[in-house]
Design an enzyme around this catalytic site. Sequence first.
Site, PDB file in Angstrom:
ATOM      1  N   LYS A  35       0.836  -1.280  -0.105  1.00  0.00           N
ATOM      2  CA  LYS A  35      -0.157  -0.240  -0.141  1.00  0.00           C
ATOM      3  C   LYS A  35       0.743   1.343   0.046  1.00  0.00           C
ATOM      4  CE  LYS A  35      -4.292  -0.835   0.409  1.00  0.00           C
ATOM      5  NZ  LYS A  35      -5.104  -0.955  -0.517  1.00  0.00           N
ATOM      6  N   HIS A  92      -2.362   3.165  -6.787  1.00  0.00           N
ATOM      7  CA  HIS A  92      -3.850   3.757  -6.987  1.00  0.00           C
ATOM      8  C   HIS A  92      -3.599   5.310  -7.591  1.00  0.00           C
ATOM      9  CE1 HIS A  92      -5.297   0.280  -5.082  1.00  0.00           C
ATOM     10  NE2 HIS A  92      -4.809   0.453  -3.902  1.00  0.00           N
ATOM     11  N   THR A 134     -25.447  -5.348 -16.474  1.00  0.00           N
ATOM     12  CA  THR A 134     -25.691  -4.004 -16.113  1.00  0.00           C
ATOM     13  C   THR A 134     -25.570  -3.293 -17.446  1.00  0.00           C
ATOM     14  OG1 THR A 134     -23.237  -3.987 -16.040  1.00  0.00           O
ATOM     15  CG2 THR A 134     -24.262  -4.424 -13.875  1.00  0.00           C
TER      16      THR A 134
END
Length: 356
Positions: free
Chosen positions: A77, A95, A213
């Site tokens: 992380k 990220h 979807t």
Amino acid sequence: MTELHLWLRHEVRSTERRTPVVPSDARRLVDSGVRVTVEESPQRIFPVEEYEAAGCDVAPAGSWVSAPRDAVVLGLKELPDGPGELTHRHIFFGHAYKRQPGAADLLRRFAAGGGALYDLEYLVDDTGRRLAAFGFWAGYLGAALAVLQQRGRLAAPLTPTAKDELDATLRPAAGDKEFTALVIGALGRSGRGARVAFQTAGVEPTCWDLAETRDLDRRALLGHDVMVNAVLATSPVPPFLREQDLDDPARRLRTLCDVTCDVGSPLNVLPVYDRTTDWDDPARRLREEPPLDLIAIDNLPSLLPSESSADFSAALLPQLLEFGVGGPWGRCLDRFRLACRELGVGTGSGEGGLSR
Ligand SMILES: NC(=O)c1ccc[n+]([C@@H]2O[C@H](COP(=O)([O-])OP(=O)(O)OC[C@H]3O[C@@H](n4cnc5c(N)ncnc54)[C@H](O)[C@@H]3O)[C@@H](O)[C@H]2O)c1
């Protein structure tokens, strides 16, 4: 070819107990000629002594900052806020490529130091398939927490556990009310994990993926008691839920678990909340009457740190043994350069002293 020096760093987040390489796989790296340095880390699920016994060097927590420049720093992380200039090659989940909050700052730090990010999310084979992922356990835990919340048994703060213990809490008990569940992204890794957790809890969920979807039926979505969102969004699609849907009088939905946690990203399919939840407060009430609770925890697999680390490490090991300029790592580097170009920041000349 220079010997690869991997530097397994301590994770700054206090709840992060996972590791990308478990001691038995560290031994295989060492046996293959890779030099492995492991930082001390009080919360890592495997004690540093196990790495030492596997032939790794040991270094203090956070000392990667002064590691030899050609060391490849491995983590999971986020990095700490400093230093402002990142000079090494780093492997972790950055990220940073979907315009997430803080993404630009991180890429600028790499550009300033001439280092490089090999983002684990973009470590893919030549068909684009992820090579190492925590998805299964993320989905498993997301659904497990949603079940416990729906049954009024979610106790805070959350603490890491073992799978057997978790499964015991999931099995239906006398007095538990039946409920319906929906998994979106059901064909993916997280989706599969979510389905297994629901089945352990005695619930057969409705499963939706891309086909279901495409022409989204929000009423059908709102007709489930529990929903787990486990999609990996790669291009913008209409949101699965909007603010006004939460006030739909036909809403049965009581527990919403967003495994995806793309809050703040333009690809977010659940723009009905503005911040994630965490281990201290895993569920947040979004509506009172009728209630709707949100679970959106971005480090779910860390709640099963041993099982999730072992699976991830097994998948990453063959890739680490092949660390180099081409193949999956080359694609990672290309993706990093593209993100820097999109942001208008250079990638420096050294990229961590790519001396391979
Ligand atoms: N919260 C956490 O701790 C945590 C940990 C790991 C992964 N994740 C996240 O979980 C998500 C899923 O990861 P994964 O490894 O399972 O990915 P995956 O690629 O294995 O599966 C994603 C699935 O989503 C489906 N999908 C994509 N867009 C969709 C859409 N518009 N409608 C319906 N289905 C759609 C895909 O077809 C695929 O089946 C990712 O967003 C990942 O970042 C969260």
